[in-house]
Design a protein around this motif. Structure first.
Motif, PDB file in Angstrom:
ATOM      1  N   TYR A 126      -5.637   2.922   4.595  1.00 39.04           N
ATOM      2  CA  TYR A 126      -4.915   3.370   3.410  1.00 39.04           C
ATOM      3  C   TYR A 126      -5.844   4.001   2.386  1.00 39.04           C
ATOM      4  O   TYR A 126      -6.950   3.518   2.176  1.00 39.04           O
ATOM      5  CB  TYR A 126      -4.206   2.188   2.721  1.00 39.04           C
ATOM      6  CG  TYR A 126      -3.126   1.545   3.531  1.00 39.04           C
ATOM      7  CD1 TYR A 126      -1.816   2.012   3.470  1.00 39.04           C
ATOM      8  CD2 TYR A 126      -3.405   0.457   4.345  1.00 39.04           C
ATOM      9  CE1 TYR A 126      -0.805   1.412   4.195  1.00 39.04           C
ATOM     10  CE2 TYR A 126      -2.405  -0.155   5.084  1.00 39.04           C
ATOM     11  CZ  TYR A 126      -1.109   0.322   5.006  1.00 39.04           C
ATOM     12  OH  TYR A 126      -0.119  -0.277   5.737  1.00 39.04           O
ATOM     13  N   GLU A 127      -5.365   5.041   1.752  1.00 33.54           N
ATOM     14  CA  GLU A 127      -6.028   5.624   0.594  1.00 33.54           C
ATOM     15  C   GLU A 127      -5.478   4.910  -0.644  1.00 33.54           C
ATOM     16  O   GLU A 127      -4.425   4.273  -0.582  1.00 33.54           O
ATOM     17  CB  GLU A 127      -5.707   7.123   0.495  1.00 33.54           C
ATOM     18  CG  GLU A 127      -6.214   7.944   1.654  1.00 33.54           C
ATOM     19  CD  GLU A 127      -7.732   8.066   1.666  1.00 33.54           C
ATOM     20  OE1 GLU A 127      -8.349   8.055   0.576  1.00 33.54           O
ATOM     21  OE2 GLU A 127      -8.303   8.163   2.760  1.00 33.54           O
ATOM     22  N   VAL A 128      -6.176   5.047  -1.760  1.00 30.52           N
ATOM     23  CA  VAL A 128      -5.750   4.405  -2.999  1.00 30.52           C
ATOM     24  C   VAL A 128      -4.346   4.853  -3.396  1.00 30.52           C
ATOM     25  O   VAL A 128      -3.514   4.035  -3.801  1.00 30.52           O
ATOM     26  CB  VAL A 128      -6.764   4.670  -4.135  1.00 30.52           C
ATOM     27  CG1 VAL A 128      -6.237   4.194  -5.467  1.00 30.52           C
ATOM     28  CG2 VAL A 128      -8.091   3.992  -3.808  1.00 30.52           C
ATOM     29  N   THR A 129      -4.051   6.121  -3.237  1.00 31.05           N
ATOM     30  CA  THR A 129      -2.718   6.617  -3.598  1.00 31.05           C
ATOM     31  C   THR A 129      -1.631   5.991  -2.715  1.00 31.05           C
ATOM     32  O   THR A 129      -0.534   5.697  -3.188  1.00 31.05           O
ATOM     33  CB  THR A 129      -2.635   8.148  -3.508  1.00 31.05           C
ATOM     34  OG1 THR A 129      -3.067   8.556  -2.212  1.00 31.05           O
ATOM     35  CG2 THR A 129      -3.490   8.812  -4.568  1.00 31.05           C
ATOM     36  N   ASP A 130      -1.959   5.769  -1.439  1.00 34.79           N
ATOM     37  CA  ASP A 130      -1.009   5.117  -0.532  1.00 34.79           C
ATOM     38  C   ASP A 130      -0.739   3.681  -0.977  1.00 34.79           C
ATOM     39  O   ASP A 130       0.399   3.214  -0.952  1.00 34.79           O
ATOM     40  CB  ASP A 130      -1.546   5.091   0.901  1.00 34.79           C
ATOM     41  CG  ASP A 130      -1.778   6.474   1.476  1.00 34.79           C
ATOM     42  OD1 ASP A 130      -1.020   7.400   1.112  1.00 34.79           O
ATOM     43  OD2 ASP A 130      -2.717   6.621   2.282  1.00 34.79           O
ATOM     44  N   LEU A 131      -1.801   2.988  -1.376  1.00 37.35           N
ATOM     45  CA  LEU A 131      -1.653   1.605  -1.836  1.00 37.35           C
ATOM     46  C   LEU A 131      -0.842   1.525  -3.124  1.00 37.35           C
ATOM     47  O   LEU A 131      -0.027   0.614  -3.296  1.00 37.35           O
ATOM     48  CB  LEU A 131      -3.029   0.962  -2.036  1.00 37.35           C
ATOM     49  CG  LEU A 131      -3.846   0.768  -0.764  1.00 37.35           C
ATOM     50  CD1 LEU A 131      -5.256   0.304  -1.099  1.00 37.35           C
ATOM     51  CD2 LEU A 131      -3.159  -0.213   0.167  1.00 37.35           C
ATOM     52  N   ALA A 132      -1.066   2.470  -4.020  1.00 39.94           N
ATOM     53  CA  ALA A 132      -0.310   2.496  -5.273  1.00 39.94           C
ATOM     54  C   ALA A 132       1.174   2.648  -4.969  1.00 39.94           C
ATOM     55  O   ALA A 132       2.014   1.959  -5.567  1.00 39.94           O
ATOM     56  CB  ALA A 132      -0.800   3.634  -6.164  1.00 39.94           C
ATOM     57  N   ARG A 133       1.503   3.513  -4.041  1.00 43.22           N
ATOM     58  CA  ARG A 133       2.901   3.710  -3.652  1.00 43.22           C
ATOM     59  C   ARG A 133       3.458   2.470  -2.954  1.00 43.22           C
ATOM     60  O   ARG A 133       4.544   1.997  -3.270  1.00 43.22           O
ATOM     61  CB  ARG A 133       2.999   4.915  -2.724  1.00 43.22           C
ATOM     62  CG  ARG A 133       4.110   5.845  -3.063  1.00 43.22           C
ATOM     63  CD  ARG A 133       4.141   7.122  -2.225  1.00 43.22           C
ATOM     64  NE  ARG A 133       3.035   8.020  -2.580  1.00 43.22           N
ATOM     65  CZ  ARG A 133       2.039   8.375  -1.770  1.00 43.22           C
ATOM     66  NH1 ARG A 133       1.983   7.941  -0.537  1.00 43.22           N
ATOM     67  NH2 ARG A 133       1.089   9.176  -2.175  1.00 43.22           N
ATOM     68  N   LYS A 134       2.690   1.922  -2.022  1.00 43.74           N
ATOM     69  CA  LYS A 134       3.136   0.765  -1.236  1.00 43.74           C
ATOM     70  C   LYS A 134       3.412  -0.449  -2.125  1.00 43.74           C
ATOM     71  O   LYS A 134       4.398  -1.155  -1.936  1.00 43.74           O
ATOM     72  CB  LYS A 134       2.075   0.414  -0.187  1.00 43.74           C
ATOM     73  CG  LYS A 134       2.420  -0.788   0.664  1.00 43.74           C
ATOM     74  CD  LYS A 134       1.356  -1.067   1.703  1.00 43.74           C
ATOM     75  CE  LYS A 134       1.705  -2.318   2.504  1.00 43.74           C
ATOM     76  NZ  LYS A 134       0.696  -2.620   3.517  1.00 43.74           N
TER      77      LYS A 134
END
Length: 81
Positions: free
Chosen positions: A58-66
């Motif tokens: 995961y990228e940071v942006t993916d984690l923020a969304r998740k």
């Protein structure tokens, strides 16, 4: 919603007996109910965020969304010891 209205709704949902038990148990406490209605153990969530990040999947942006958090919050969680 103000506290009086929230307590009135809680009494309606629980019934008088359960409401009184909750009031006795939590008297003087502040209780926060998340807007999404889901209870999240913050420590467990943060550990999962770190595991996800360091897995490389995961990228940071993916984690923020998740996890429905801001990018800056994700960075702070990842950097915390």
């Amino acid at each position: 919603m103000n506290s009086k209205l929230a307590l009135k709704k809680l009494r309606e949902l629980l019934g008088s007996e359960s409401y009184e038990a909750v009031m006795e148990l939590l008297a003087g406490s502040t209780v926060y109910f998340p807007a999404n209605g889901k209870f999240t153990d913050i420590e467990e969530r943060n550990m999962q965020i770190k595991d996800d990040f360091f897995s490389g999947k995961y990228e940071v942006t993916d984690l923020a969304r998740k996890y429905e958090l801001s990018i800056s919050r994700i960075y702070k969680i990842i950097q915390a010891r």
